[in-house]
Design a protein around this motif. Structure first.
Motif, PDB file in Angstrom:
ATOM      1  N   THR A   1      -4.081   0.255  -2.731  1.00 36.17           N
ATOM      2  CA  THR A   1      -2.719   0.618  -2.336  1.00 36.17           C
ATOM      3  C   THR A   1      -2.492   0.335  -0.857  1.00 36.17           C
ATOM      4  O   THR A   1      -1.444  -0.188  -0.469  1.00 36.17           O
ATOM      5  CB  THR A   1      -2.444   2.095  -2.662  1.00 36.17           C
ATOM      6  OG1 THR A   1      -2.812   2.350  -4.018  1.00 36.17           O
ATOM      7  CG2 THR A   1      -0.979   2.427  -2.490  1.00 36.17           C
TER       8      THR A   1
ATOM      9  N   ALA B   1       0.147  -2.396   0.638  1.00 34.94           N
ATOM     10  CA  ALA B   1       1.181  -1.996   1.591  1.00 34.94           C
ATOM     11  C   ALA B   1       1.102  -2.824   2.864  1.00 34.94           C
ATOM     12  O   ALA B   1       2.127  -3.210   3.435  1.00 34.94           O
ATOM     13  CB  ALA B   1       1.043  -0.512   1.908  1.00 34.94           C
TER      14      ALA B   1
ATOM     15  N   VAL C   1      -0.524  -3.103  -5.080  1.00 33.72           N
ATOM     16  CA  VAL C   1       0.056  -1.759  -5.172  1.00 33.72           C
ATOM     17  C   VAL C   1       0.084  -1.294  -6.624  1.00 33.72           C
ATOM     18  O   VAL C   1      -0.254  -0.134  -6.922  1.00 33.72           O
ATOM     19  CB  VAL C   1       1.470  -1.729  -4.548  1.00 33.72           C
ATOM     20  CG1 VAL C   1       2.202  -0.454  -4.908  1.00 33.72           C
ATOM     21  CG2 VAL C   1       1.383  -1.875  -3.043  1.00 33.72           C
TER      22      VAL C   1
ATOM     23  N   LEU D   1       1.629   4.710   0.131  1.00 34.61           N
ATOM     24  CA  LEU D   1       2.558   3.694   0.625  1.00 34.61           C
ATOM     25  C   LEU D   1       3.351   4.204   1.820  1.00 34.61           C
ATOM     26  O   LEU D   1       3.521   3.502   2.816  1.00 34.61           O
ATOM     27  CB  LEU D   1       3.519   3.282  -0.493  1.00 34.61           C
ATOM     28  CG  LEU D   1       2.963   2.386  -1.578  1.00 34.61           C
ATOM     29  CD1 LEU D   1       3.989   2.208  -2.681  1.00 34.61           C
ATOM     30  CD2 LEU D   1       2.561   1.055  -1.013  1.00 34.61           C
TER      31      LEU D   1
END
Length: 88
Positions: free
Chosen positions: A10, A14, A43, A67
């Motif tokens: 993640t 990002a 993501v 995020l």
């Protein structure tokens, strides 16, 4: 193990999305549009990892929180980097 992979996926996604933006200030030239697509893929993979270990609600919340934290920290990192370069 899966949680750390989900977190890293993640965060990497990002970062790629941020670096492909025209508003980013960490690089002189933004990354290509393909980096944005790769970022969204990372993501989604990270969200799937969060979802599989924490459940649907908590997994989505964890992915969105990751995020949010990354997209808040990256502009501050760019500001800090450019403020150090501007000092004599």
């Amino acid at each position: 193990m899966i949680l750390s992979c989900a977190l890293l996926l993640t965060l990497a996604g990002a970062t790629l999305i941020y670096l492909a933006s025209a508003q980013q200030r960490l690089r002189a030239v933004p990354l290509h549009v393909a980096a944005r697509w790769a970022g969204w893929t990372l993501v989604l993979a990270g969200t799937a990892g969060w979802w599989s270990t924490e459940g649907m609600g908590a997994g989505i919340a964890a992915a969105l929180t990751t995020l949010m934290l990354a997209w808040v920290a990256l502009p501050y990192a760019a500001w800090w980097r450019t403020s150090d370069e501007a000092r004599p």
